[in-house]
Enzyme design. Structure first.
Site, PDB file in Angstrom:
ATOM      1  N   LEU A 163      34.353  37.962  28.579  1.00  9.31           N
ATOM      2  CA  LEU A 163      34.081  37.835  27.153  1.00  9.31           C
ATOM      3  C   LEU A 163      34.773  38.955  26.398  1.00  9.31           C
ATOM      4  O   LEU A 163      34.601  40.139  26.725  1.00  9.31           O
ATOM      5  CB  LEU A 163      32.573  37.916  26.882  1.00  9.31           C
ATOM      6  CG  LEU A 163      31.687  36.872  27.563  1.00  9.31           C
ATOM      7  CD1 LEU A 163      30.232  37.103  27.159  1.00  9.31           C
ATOM      8  CD2 LEU A 163      32.127  35.460  27.200  1.00  9.31           C
ATOM      9  N   ASP A 190      35.434  42.691  27.780  1.00 11.49           N
ATOM     10  CA  ASP A 190      36.689  43.387  27.490  1.00 11.49           C
ATOM     11  C   ASP A 190      36.707  43.789  26.018  1.00 11.49           C
ATOM     12  O   ASP A 190      36.667  42.931  25.133  1.00 11.49           O
ATOM     13  CB  ASP A 190      37.874  42.481  27.814  1.00 11.49           C
ATOM     14  CG  ASP A 190      39.221  43.148  27.577  1.00 11.49           C
ATOM     15  OD1 ASP A 190      39.248  44.373  27.325  1.00 11.49           O
ATOM     16  OD2 ASP A 190      40.242  42.451  27.635  1.00 11.49           O
ATOM     17  N   ASN A 192      39.178  45.866  24.567  1.00 12.50           N
ATOM     18  CA  ASN A 192      40.520  46.120  24.022  1.00 12.50           C
ATOM     19  C   ASN A 192      40.537  47.319  23.088  1.00 12.50           C
ATOM     20  O   ASN A 192      41.076  47.262  21.977  1.00 12.50           O
ATOM     21  CB  ASN A 192      41.060  44.883  23.309  1.00 12.50           C
ATOM     22  CG  ASN A 192      41.470  43.779  24.250  1.00 12.50           C
ATOM     23  OD1 ASN A 192      40.887  42.700  24.226  1.00 12.50           O
ATOM     24  ND2 ASN A 192      42.451  44.019  25.105  1.00 12.50           N
ATOM     25  N   ASP A 240      42.689  49.152  31.449  1.00  6.18           N
ATOM     26  CA  ASP A 240      43.789  48.227  31.225  1.00  6.18           C
ATOM     27  C   ASP A 240      44.880  48.959  30.475  1.00  6.18           C
ATOM     28  O   ASP A 240      45.842  49.474  31.058  1.00  6.18           O
ATOM     29  CB  ASP A 240      43.264  47.015  30.452  1.00  6.18           C
ATOM     30  CG  ASP A 240      44.349  46.023  30.032  1.00  6.18           C
ATOM     31  OD1 ASP A 240      45.542  46.297  30.227  1.00  6.18           O
ATOM     32  OD2 ASP A 240      44.008  44.962  29.486  1.00  6.18           O
ATOM     33  N   GLY A 292      46.164  39.009  32.334  1.00  2.00           N
ATOM     34  CA  GLY A 292      47.067  38.024  31.762  1.00  2.00           C
ATOM     35  C   GLY A 292      47.407  38.339  30.323  1.00  2.00           C
ATOM     36  O   GLY A 292      46.673  39.060  29.633  1.00  2.00           O
TER      37      GLY A 292
END
Length: 369
Positions: A163, A190, A192, A240, A292
């Site tokens: 999510l 996530d 970000n 990430d 991805g």
């Protein structure tokens, strides 16, 4: 191989539904494709995963096209006997631009491995014939819409749901998904980079929902903040955007800023650097998974090859074509149960369909000699 010809193709694939994260909303995925041809006729394709705008990373699509055309490809055209392992050293004097470099390296890998009759998975050291995959769910317009979307993906068989979250869209959607689909669903979140260390107390409330990991809550350069959050939370922290090289991965692990790493080949400069990160993480008993970037079938198939390595123990963001696109530039990538087959053909195992390439191309191909 010796590169004798190269072309850049820009394509635009409409997404089936808008994909929203804390960084913005996408309705179309524009991708930059690199085609190289060797002196013996070998042809290879690469994909640059940079976005239109420099939000996820400093790179952006038009800038990547410019540096590939003006600097990266000309720098490789002069190399008489180019091997994939020689791409990064040949371009090391050019600072930064990992996504652009990764696209060029991927094209060289594809061409060279086709000539050798060797698949990318075999070259990298893959051990699986199929890999379990998950799906990334963007920020929805309503909670009901979110539940409908998650239900569709769970019913399709995906092994993990991720999510996307941001301030104001975090605890409640995570709680509802967990309560609706139960403890057996592998669930991650996530951010970000949408949060700050001052939000640590709030983020710690996510511990109540049994997440497999919380991905990149803070700014990429804030290893200290991530380490403090990792010490505070039961939920494992995954990085990430912070990891752009094997050196970054070592620093993050030593700082205890994460216990899981998301490896995106474009973000780290290519599949060979991605393998280095996998190897050092495996040596340190740190799980990794393949992220991805809404890739076309080219990047998706290459990511499957990477995810077949033994250290990729968590399902990656390598969804089937039908998750995002009505039609791709390649044959569709299809889900089988909760997994997708690793390509076994030489190189990345797929090439663009000429009709689809023509259909989705938005600019005339740029030839680099």
């Amino acid at each position: 191989m010796r590169i004798v010809e190269a072309e850049l193709h820009t394509v635009a694939l409409p997404l089936l539904t808008p994909f929203r994260t804390s960084l913005g909303t996408q309705t179309v995925r524009r991708a930059l494709l690199v085609r190289v041809r060797g002196s013996e006729g070998e042809e290879g394709w690469g994909e640059c995963v940079a976005d239109d705008e420099p939000t996820y990373s400093p790179e952006y699509l038009e800038g990547a096209a410019d540096i590939i055309r003006r600097f990266l490809l000309p720098g490789l055209l002069t190399v008489p006997d180019l091997d994939p392992a020689g791409v990064a050293p040949a371009l090391a004097h050019l600072r930064g631009h990992p996504m652009a470099k990764a696209a060029v390296e991927m094209a060289v890998l594809d061409a060279v491995l086709k000539a050798r009759g060797l698949s990318l998975a075999a070259y990298l050291g893959g051990v699986r014939r199929s890999v379990r995959v998950g799906v990334s769910v963007g920020i929805a317009t309503t909670l009901d819409a979110l539940l409908d979307t998650v239900d569709r993906h769970v019913s399709a068989g995906y092994a993990r749901i991720k999510l996307k979250i941001e301030p104001g869209w975090d605890l409640e959607p995570v709680r509802l998904v967990r309560e609706t689909f139960g403890a057996g669903l592998m669930l991650t979140a996530d951010a970000n980079t949408a949060y700050a260390p001052a939000d640590a107390r709030h983020l710690a409330r996510l511990d109540a929902y049994g997440l497999t990991l919380l991905e990149q809550p803070f700014a990429p350069d804030d290893l200290h903040g991530h380490a403090e959050l990792a010490a505070r939370m039961e939920t494992p922290i995954c990085l990430d955007e912070s990891i752009t090289s094997a050196r970054d991965a070592v620093a993050a692990i030593r700082a205890r800023a994460c216990s899981i790493i998301n490896i995106k080949p474009g973000r780290v400069g290519g599949y060979l650097e991605a393998r280095r990160i996998h190897d050092l993480a495996q040596a340190g008993d740190v799980p990794v998974w393949c992220g991805g970037m809404l890739e076309t079938g080219l990047g998706r198939m290459a990511n499957l090859a990477l995810a077949s390595l033994p250290g990729f123990t968590l399902p990656g963001d390598i969804s089937a074509t039908a998750r995002y696109y009505d039609r791709d530039i390649t044959a569709p990538v299809e889900l089988e149960g909760d997994s997708i087959a690793v390509p076994e053909g030489p190189g990345i195992g797929v090439a663009p369909d000429p009709d689809a390439l023509e259909m989705f191309t938005v600019d005339p191909p740029v030839r680099v000699m």
